[in-house]
Scaffold this active site. Sequence first.
Site: not given
Ligand code: GLY
Ligand code: MN
Ligand code: MN
Length: 449
Positions: A41, A244, A261, A272, A362, A366, A373, A396, A400, A417, A419
């Site tokens: 519920d 992730h 992050d 972000d 990566h 974005h 995104h 970003e 790694y 990272r 960002e």
């Molecule tokens: N937090 C998601 C990214 O950095 O794309």
């Molecule tokens: Mn990002």
């Molecule tokens: Mn991010």
Amino acid sequence: MSKPIIPKEEYAARRRRLLDKLGKDAIAVVPSGGLKVRNRDAEYPFRQDSDFHYLTGFNEPEAVAVFAPGREEGEYVLFCREKDEQAERWSGIRAGTEGVKHLHGADDAHPINDLNTLMPQLLTGRDQVHYDLGANPEFDQRMLGWINHLRARARAGIRAPHMIVMLDRILHEMRLFKSPAEIAVMRHAAQVSARAHMRAMQVCKPGKYEYEIEAEFLYEFRRERMEPAYTTIVGGGKNACILHYIENNEALHDGDLLLIDAGAEYECYAADITRTFPVNGKFSPEQAALYQVVLDAQKAAIDQAHPGKTWDDPHQAAVRVLAQGLLDLGIFSGTLEEVLKKPEVIADEPEREEPYRQFYMHKTGHWLGMDVHDVGDYKTGEEWRTLQPGMVLTVEPGLYISPADNVDPKWWNIGIRIEDDVLITEAGNEVLSRDVVKEMDEIEALMHV
Ligand code: GLY
Ligand code: MN
Ligand code: MN
């Protein structure tokens, strides 16, 4: 100081622009977000669909917005839930059909239960339906049903739509360029997120758990009427190398790095931000060496984020600095060109990647906006699109290195990272997330006060 908002007039101006761009032969249909059951519920907190929110500012589920240029009874038609005393007692106040007219500027409003009856009428006489096909399979079926029903009646002289156009063409292109009000809202989300990152640096110490650090973000966000724009990543040591990682359930160890992050969502707009810092407040020589490479790469990329550059220029700048840094540290051997180059395709072998991608898998960013995104094309035809004032992107870069990598073990389990959120301006850019420190001496100083 009052908090920034998107004024009602701006929603009306967005609708006017959409209606003008659609033209009289087209119609746009935008369903709201829906409720999703979490455990029997209980439902997940409701988050409005971004396209729907962008055009309506109306924060209820079970609604559909229709934009019908030139329609005499009203061009902006909103289908919504009716007022219902019993239902409202359980799940909150509804605007109802009168409310959406007065409060949300709808020209015409109908109960959502009348959709099946009225939608065929609305679609009649339009050639194109602008609709985000594929995003909502259940609504897709209804939409195709209405269109097919009309097309079957073509012999009776009904003019039925013969084209479905994705919302990208008009609506997502509008969303890509942020207005002054949107920028103010995003700046506010970034400032609060930056404060939370600084707080995390100050409370972090060996022995704390990742989830305890995550709690600091929730605290800073909620007290500003914000929530996480995406699931917060708090990864210590080896977990920093999992892109992730969201379990956030392990202890933080002396000598490890911590990658966070985390960004807040405010008025449906996201921040972000990623920062990486030592759990004990002092970078080791290896951590410092790699951190400086990533920081230099990020600065080189931000330098390329200004009007006239292409979407890909920041990425190319970052990749060159990262690759050169890996060569300088002896992690790679060979030449810069070799590290950056895609290997020749060899028959019967799976396509191989550029060597640098072993440690940087990566892209450098974005679009950022209502969606983390965010929507908006990255290319115009075959070419990367040119950056223009009003666009917001993340920058970003990262590195790694895991024990699976065949390098000196002293580099293992270092994941970094950095960002930031970057607004393209006439003069160059503004880093919306600039309040959170990223120089190593600043981080160390903050962690030791
Ligand atoms: N937090 C998601 C990214 O950095 O794309
Ligand atoms: Mn990002
Ligand atoms: Mn991010």
